[in-house]
Design a protein around this motif. Structure first.
Motif, PDB file in Angstrom:
ATOM      1  N   LEU A   1       0.148  10.536   2.895  1.00 29.50           N
ATOM      2  CA  LEU A   1       0.386   9.281   2.183  1.00 29.50           C
ATOM      3  C   LEU A   1      -0.536   8.179   2.697  1.00 29.50           C
ATOM      4  O   LEU A   1      -1.017   7.349   1.918  1.00 29.50           O
ATOM      5  CB  LEU A   1       1.854   8.874   2.339  1.00 29.50           C
ATOM      6  CG  LEU A   1       2.882   9.882   1.791  1.00 29.50           C
ATOM      7  CD1 LEU A   1       4.293   9.390   2.072  1.00 29.50           C
ATOM      8  CD2 LEU A   1       2.680  10.112   0.304  1.00 29.50           C
TER       9      LEU A   1
ATOM     10  N   TRP B   1      -2.229   8.983  -5.931  1.00 27.65           N
ATOM     11  CA  TRP B   1      -1.771   7.636  -5.583  1.00 27.65           C
ATOM     12  C   TRP B   1      -1.660   6.721  -6.799  1.00 27.65           C
ATOM     13  O   TRP B   1      -1.165   5.592  -6.688  1.00 27.65           O
ATOM     14  CB  TRP B   1      -2.720   7.010  -4.562  1.00 27.65           C
ATOM     15  CG  TRP B   1      -4.179   7.092  -4.908  1.00 27.65           C
ATOM     16  CD1 TRP B   1      -5.053   8.069  -4.535  1.00 27.65           C
ATOM     17  CD2 TRP B   1      -4.919   6.177  -5.709  1.00 27.65           C
ATOM     18  NE1 TRP B   1      -6.304   7.827  -5.042  1.00 27.65           N
ATOM     19  CE2 TRP B   1      -6.258   6.653  -5.758  1.00 27.65           C
ATOM     20  CE3 TRP B   1      -4.613   5.001  -6.380  1.00 27.65           C
ATOM     21  CZ2 TRP B   1      -7.258   6.006  -6.463  1.00 27.65           C
ATOM     22  CZ3 TRP B   1      -5.611   4.341  -7.078  1.00 27.65           C
ATOM     23  CH2 TRP B   1      -6.915   4.842  -7.109  1.00 27.65           C
TER      24      TRP B   1
ATOM     25  N   MET C   1       4.506   6.290  -1.739  1.00 26.47           N
ATOM     26  CA  MET C   1       3.718   5.469  -0.809  1.00 26.47           C
ATOM     27  C   MET C   1       4.458   4.184  -0.434  1.00 26.47           C
ATOM     28  O   MET C   1       4.532   3.820   0.757  1.00 26.47           O
ATOM     29  CB  MET C   1       2.365   5.125  -1.444  1.00 26.47           C
ATOM     30  CG  MET C   1       1.393   6.276  -1.539  1.00 26.47           C
ATOM     31  SD  MET C   1      -0.151   5.783  -2.336  1.00 26.47           S
ATOM     32  CE  MET C   1      -0.726   4.530  -1.222  1.00 26.47           C
TER      33      MET C   1
ATOM     34  N   CYS D   1      -5.150  10.660 -10.235  1.00 26.91           N
ATOM     35  CA  CYS D   1      -5.112  10.670  -8.764  1.00 26.91           C
ATOM     36  C   CYS D   1      -3.657  10.572  -8.318  1.00 26.91           C
ATOM     37  O   CYS D   1      -2.840   9.871  -8.939  1.00 26.91           O
ATOM     38  CB  CYS D   1      -5.915   9.514  -8.195  1.00 26.91           C
ATOM     39  SG  CYS D   1      -7.687   9.619  -8.525  1.00 26.91           S
TER      40      CYS D   1
ATOM     41  N   GLU E   1      -7.531   5.191  -2.049  1.00 24.42           N
ATOM     42  CA  GLU E   1      -7.484   4.081  -3.002  1.00 24.42           C
ATOM     43  C   GLU E   1      -8.423   2.963  -2.572  1.00 24.42           C
ATOM     44  O   GLU E   1      -9.127   2.371  -3.402  1.00 24.42           O
ATOM     45  CB  GLU E   1      -6.057   3.548  -3.120  1.00 24.42           C
ATOM     46  CG  GLU E   1      -5.921   2.403  -4.120  1.00 24.42           C
ATOM     47  CD  GLU E   1      -4.513   1.864  -4.187  1.00 24.42           C
ATOM     48  OE1 GLU E   1      -4.291   0.932  -4.988  1.00 24.42           O
ATOM     49  OE2 GLU E   1      -3.639   2.340  -3.430  1.00 24.42           O
TER      50      GLU E   1
ATOM     51  N   TRP F   1      -3.848   8.776   1.184  1.00 26.37           N
ATOM     52  CA  TRP F   1      -3.927   8.273  -0.192  1.00 26.37           C
ATOM     53  C   TRP F   1      -4.314   6.785  -0.213  1.00 26.37           C
ATOM     54  O   TRP F   1      -5.092   6.355  -1.071  1.00 26.37           O
ATOM     55  CB  TRP F   1      -2.577   8.451  -0.892  1.00 26.37           C
ATOM     56  CG  TRP F   1      -2.254   9.884  -1.204  1.00 26.37           C
ATOM     57  CD1 TRP F   1      -3.030  10.975  -0.951  1.00 26.37           C
ATOM     58  CD2 TRP F   1      -1.072  10.370  -1.827  1.00 26.37           C
ATOM     59  NE1 TRP F   1      -2.411  12.119  -1.376  1.00 26.37           N
ATOM     60  CE2 TRP F   1      -1.201  11.787  -1.922  1.00 26.37           C
ATOM     61  CE3 TRP F   1       0.092   9.780  -2.301  1.00 26.37           C
ATOM     62  CZ2 TRP F   1      -0.214  12.585  -2.482  1.00 26.37           C
ATOM     63  CZ3 TRP F   1       1.075  10.568  -2.864  1.00 26.37           C
ATOM     64  CH2 TRP F   1       0.922  11.964  -2.951  1.00 26.37           C
ATOM     65  N   LEU F   2      -3.774   6.021   0.725  1.00 20.84           N
ATOM     66  CA  LEU F   2      -4.112   4.606   0.782  1.00 20.84           C
ATOM     67  C   LEU F   2      -5.598   4.417   1.084  1.00 20.84           C
ATOM     68  O   LEU F   2      -6.262   3.562   0.471  1.00 20.84           O
ATOM     69  CB  LEU F   2      -3.258   3.904   1.843  1.00 20.84           C
ATOM     70  CG  LEU F   2      -3.475   2.396   1.985  1.00 20.84           C
ATOM     71  CD1 LEU F   2      -3.047   1.674   0.715  1.00 20.84           C
ATOM     72  CD2 LEU F   2      -2.704   1.852   3.191  1.00 20.84           C
TER      73      LEU F   2
ATOM     74  N   TYR G   1       0.842  -3.395   3.745  1.00 24.10           N
ATOM     75  CA  TYR G   1      -0.017  -2.372   4.328  1.00 24.10           C
ATOM     76  C   TYR G   1      -0.535  -2.739   5.719  1.00 24.10           C
ATOM     77  O   TYR G   1      -1.297  -1.967   6.297  1.00 24.10           O
ATOM     78  CB  TYR G   1      -1.220  -2.112   3.410  1.00 24.10           C
ATOM     79  CG  TYR G   1      -0.834  -1.772   1.996  1.00 24.10           C
ATOM     80  CD1 TYR G   1      -0.130  -0.600   1.703  1.00 24.10           C
ATOM     81  CD2 TYR G   1      -1.131  -2.633   0.944  1.00 24.10           C
ATOM     82  CE1 TYR G   1       0.244  -0.287   0.406  1.00 24.10           C
ATOM     83  CE2 TYR G   1      -0.767  -2.331  -0.358  1.00 24.10           C
ATOM     84  CZ  TYR G   1      -0.072  -1.164  -0.623  1.00 24.10           C
ATOM     85  OH  TYR G   1       0.288  -0.854  -1.905  1.00 24.10           O
TER      86      TYR G   1
ATOM     87  N   GLY H   1       3.860   9.013  -7.134  1.00 24.71           N
ATOM     88  CA  GLY H   1       3.038   8.835  -5.942  1.00 24.71           C
ATOM     89  C   GLY H   1       3.120   7.420  -5.394  1.00 24.71           C
ATOM     90  O   GLY H   1       3.200   7.206  -4.184  1.00 24.71           O
ATOM     91  N   ARG H   2       3.088   6.418  -6.316  1.00 27.08           N
ATOM     92  CA  ARG H   2       3.221   5.038  -5.859  1.00 27.08           C
ATOM     93  C   ARG H   2       4.578   4.800  -5.222  1.00 27.08           C
ATOM     94  O   ARG H   2       4.693   4.099  -4.217  1.00 27.08           O
ATOM     95  CB  ARG H   2       3.038   4.073  -7.033  1.00 27.08           C
ATOM     96  CG  ARG H   2       1.711   4.151  -7.757  1.00 27.08           C
ATOM     97  CD  ARG H   2       0.530   3.908  -6.832  1.00 27.08           C
ATOM     98  NE  ARG H   2       0.590   2.648  -6.140  1.00 27.08           N
ATOM     99  CZ  ARG H   2      -0.332   2.229  -5.281  1.00 27.08           C
ATOM    100  NH1 ARG H   2      -1.376   3.013  -5.007  1.00 27.08           N
ATOM    101  NH2 ARG H   2      -0.216   1.069  -4.682  1.00 27.08           N
TER     102      ARG H   2
END
Length: 888
Positions: free
Chosen positions: A559, A770, A779, A768, A566, A562-563, A469, A775-776
């Protein structure tokens, strides 16, 4: 018969009759000593009373007395320490002459290339009428022989005369044995390729090849000659670097990696100008040789002196790679004594602070009594070139080691990095900038978490520092230290019992050889990762749009949102969980306070009840009640104090009562918490059972192992029964009771997903976007594509840097060799050797670079650029090229 007497009698045989010419000898009544020695005559005399000695003296006369005086050896009062130090000092004194002769010998050797040592000696110095000779045993790989070697009148020392012949002596004054340079060079290279190939093993190999019996002193002789040879090679390399303008301080560190550190003018700016990893490895430990005398050892301890029986020596390793102990210790003594690498003070910037318990001093203290160095701490760049090495002396991974590495790198590169002003580093934890030296804070230093170590970090730490990330890292996993340690671990058996000097010598030699012949050779192979980045982009451009369509996502920026969502949930969830924990603890302490209050009231009431009689039993009962009352009062006051402290933290004005909503909510939180703990315990036991069953049924599991697993499962089954009962009890106590689990259902669980733990979390995040599997996947694929683009951008820069460096280095060394050819042919030949060593990989590098250019989608260029700073040497081509070394 003693050795002196035997030697005197044997001398009689060689010198004949030594009696007076006028003396009359009766052949019938006398014996010839030579007849006694060869066994033709028997000697009817006993040696018990010294008769043989008297007879020998009578026969030999003055010859016996003269020989006896000559055979008396002078007693040597020097210790081994003194002899070792004298030998080192003598070799150091002769070193300039040895280097000069070595350079001449190395230049002349090429004219007789392919000939062995004993073949080359046939024509040596045949025209020198003034040449002397020395008789010495020369050991080569396949042959050992005593030969006569000539000594020229121009040779200053006997050792330099031997080096001129290609022989390294084991003594500086009067050597009796020498090793050929070819033999020592063969062992040096073999040890770098097989680091656990010890000196003793090589000595035994030579003995086997030459048909001789091994003796321990042969290993000592080989060790002495090898140390001298490596010292000569080191001094010659220093002269070569001085001659070609590469002797400046930290020059080698500034040019350690052509891809990372050879900056070009007008190249694109990257977020991280340098990516490196640093870590410690305890495989290369060295055993501390303790002082055998206990009284002496206690005296050393009282004076804070290491309890080592190792002989001190003036030999030292001076190299830009290796940091000295004094330099490392300066960061522990002068920078900031309060700095703790593993403290919990900086939880906001470092969520994983305080989690690394395995390398704390109190965890490794037990090792200090056995080992002196507990391993090495090193830093490598992303291409695995070794940057810095330091010994971890009598400690684990203390703060001083990473602080030393970071400060050294920042001091070195604060003016030399041209592609950015940030350095990315992978280590276990973050470092405080306040602990660094002031002039080392001009560059940014970003702590990162490697892909392998990321699983041991908290999720919040991963979201902030994990390579997945962090923008600007590309596809780098920052796990170069682990790959380096996996190769260097084989060095441990040969250095475990070595001295401090030989331990550092072996480590440095291995990592230098690894840089020059392994990492440099694989440099363009690493750059060929360009293909991997292109494949990621090609696959992602096909899969990601389909995933986004299934998820209803129209823009890739969602996306990234979403991070952030989280990260926010992780931080907020942690704070909420902390508040809930305080509430549950407060509720439990109120329950404890209520219980202690009831006990206090009960004992006080019993104490005030009047008795019908006042006997001895009543007095004892009264004493017991008073004691119980005091204890109950102490428990009540203790619980009351704890309740008051929690009320201060929670901001509660008065005690919660049973009818309060806060009491009821906290009670349900406690019930849910007990339920979750029971569920976790049950899950852990069943998961362990699943793993054991899979192992028992796996092919290759032996019968005894199956029986052992079977017994363990029987014990585990009883534990599962107990955990199942506890789970069902807590499940029924919930506000929304959960269905009870049966033994038959539980034992059939085969997957972790059968538990679905997220269903009972304090906040349901399973829905959720993410948190869903698709979704994971979206991402991860999106960020992987982003890093692939960053990797291509960085590789475009590094590929051009490497191509430019290959051209500049080749041209520069050729020019230096031409210039030195007339000024100093010996150094010119050494430059040629250096050029050939680096040039052996040139064709391979060029081919790999052409392969990269041929990849579909390549967006870089191989056109050479202009070095931002000086190129392969500090001296420019159009300026002053050469400064003659003063020591030659």
């Amino acid at each position: 018969m003693s050795a002196d007497q035997r030697h005197a009698l044997e001398a009689l045989r060689d010198h004949g009759d030594v009696t007076d010419d006028n003396a009359q000898v009766d052949d019938n009544d006398s014996y010839g000593a030579w007849d006694v020695l060869d066994g033709t005559q028997a000697l009817d005399i006993s040696h018990g009373g010294g008769e043989l000695q008297e007879l020998t003296c009578g026969i030999a006369g003055d010859f016996w007395n003269a020989h006896s005086r000559q055979s008396v050896c002078r007693k040597d009062y020097q210790s081994r320490r003194d002899r070792t130090q004298c030998r080192i000092e003598a070799f150091d004194y002769q070193m300039p002459a040895l280097i000069t002769v070595y350079l001449t010998r190395s230049l002349e050797r090429d004219e007789k290339c392919g000939m062995g040592f004993f073949e080359r000696q046939k024509d040596v110095d045949a025209d020198d009428v003034n040449a002397g000779q020395v008789f010495i045993e020369v050991v080569d790989i396949h042959h050992a022989e005593k030969v006569h070697l000539s000594i020229l009148s121009s040779n200053t020392y006997l050792a330099s005369a031997l080096v001129r012949h290609g022989v390294i002596p084991c003594s500086p004054i009067n050597p009796s044995v020498g090793m050929t340079i070819d033999c020592l060079e063969f062992y040096r290279i073999a040890r770098q390729r097989c680091p656990n190939f010890s000196i003793q093993a090589f000595t035994k190999t030579l003995c086997d090849l030459q048909g001789k019996r091994f003796h321990s002193y042969l290993s000592c002789q080989l060790s002495i000659t090898l140390d001298l040879y490596l010292l000569i090679c080191t001094q010659v390399r220093s002269l070569v670097q001085e001659a070609i303008g590469q002797s400046a301080i930290d020059w080698n560190l500034k040019h350690a990696c052509p891809a990372c550190l050879y900056a070009l003018d007008a190249e694109p700016q990257l977020k991280f100008s340098l990516l490196y990893a640093m870590d410690g490895n305890n495989s290369l430990k060295r055993v501390l040789k303790r002082v055998p005398d206990k009284e002496h050892a206690e005296d050393l301890v009282s004076r804070n002196i290491p309890q080592s029986s190792e002989l001190p020596t003036s030999q030292s390793i001076v190299d830009y790679h290796y940091l000295t102990r004094e330099y490392v210790d300066s960061f522990a003594d002068t920078l900031n004594p309060q700095v703790d690498l593993f403290n919990d003070d900086d939880e906001d910037d470092n969520p994983c602070a305080g989690r690394w318990k395995n390398m704390k001093d109190d965890k490794t203290k037990w090792m200090w009594g056995v080992f002196d160095e507990l391993g090495i701490f090193m830093a490598v760049c992303r291409h695995s070139f070794t940057l810095i090495i330091a010994d971890m002396v009598q400690s684990g991974e203390c703060a001083k080691y990473p602080l030393t590495v970071v400060s050294r790198l920042l001091d070195t590169f604060r003016h030399n990095l041209g592609r950015g002003y940030d350095i990315g580093c992978r280590f276990k934890t973050t470092l405080s900038r306040s602990s660094l030296r002031p002039h080392a804070r001009t560059l940014n230093h970003t702590p990162l978490v490697g892909a392998f170590h990321g699983h041991a970090h908290r999720r919040l730490c991963q979201l902030d520092h994990l390579t997945t990330y962090v923008t600007g890292l590309g596809l780098e996993d920052l796990e170069g230290c682990e790959r380096t340690f996996s190769k260097s671990n084989v060095l441990a058996p040969a250095t475990r019992y070595a001295s401090v000097f030989h331990h550092r010598q072996a480590n440095l030699g291995y990592f230098e050889h690894n840089n020059e012949f392994e990492i440099y050779h694989n440099l363009t192979t690493f750059l060929y990762n360009y293909k991997q980045a292109l494949n990621i982009l090609y696959d992602g451009q096909t899969v990601l749009p389909r995933l986004m369509q299934e998820l209803g996502v129209t823009d890739e920026s969602e996306l990234e949102a979403w991070l952030e969502n989280e990260r926010w949930n992780t931080k907020a969830g942690g704070k909420d969980l902390e508040q809930e924990t305080l509430q549950m603890e407060y509720w439990q302490k109120l329950v404890n306070l209520s219980t202690s209050k009831k006990e206090l009231d009960g004992t006080a009431w019993s104490l005030t009840m009047p008795g019908s009689s006042f006997g001895q039993a009543d007095v004892s009962m009264t004493v017991r009640l008073k004691t119980a009352c005091c204890h109950a009062l102490e428990n009540y006051e203790k619980d009351l104090k704890i309740v008051h402290d929690l009320e201060m933290k929670l901001g509660v004005d008065k005690h919660w009562q049973l009818e309060d909503i806060e009491w009821q909510n906290a009670g349900w939180l406690v019930v849910n918490r007990k339920y979750q703990l029971a569920l976790d315990t049950l899950e852990g036991l069943i998961v362990a059972r699943i793993f054991e069953l899979s192992k028992m049924n796996r092919a290759g599991t032996g019968y005894k192992m199956q029986k052992h697993i079977s017994k363990a499962l029987q014990v585990q089954s009883a534990a599962i029964h107990t955990a199942l009962d506890c789970y069902n009890l807590t499940a029924r106590a919930l506000s929304s009771p959960r269905p009870a689990l049966k033994w038959e259902d539980v034992v059939e669980y085969a997957f972790l997903t059968d538990f679905e733990l997220l269903r009972d979390a304090h906040e349901d995040i399973s829905q959720c976007p993410w948190a869903t599997p698709s979704g994971r996947h979206a991402m991860d694929l999106y960020f992987k594509m982003c890093h692939a683009r960053e990797e291509i951008e960085r590789l475009n820069v590094e590929i051009r840097c490497v191509a430019t460096y290959l051209q500049d280095e080749r041209h520069y060394l050729e020019e230096c060799e031409i210039l030195l050819h007339t000024l100093h042919p010996g150094l010119a030949h050494q430059v040629q050797i250096l050029r050939n060593t680096r040039g052996r990989f040139l064709d391979y590098h060029c081919q790999r670079l052409r392969d990269i250019v041929g990849l579909p989608g390549f967006s870089g260029t191989l056109l050479p650029g202009q070095a931002l700073h000086n190129g392969p040497g500090e001296l420019t081509m159009d300026g002053v090229h050469y400064v003659h070394p003063k020591s030659i």
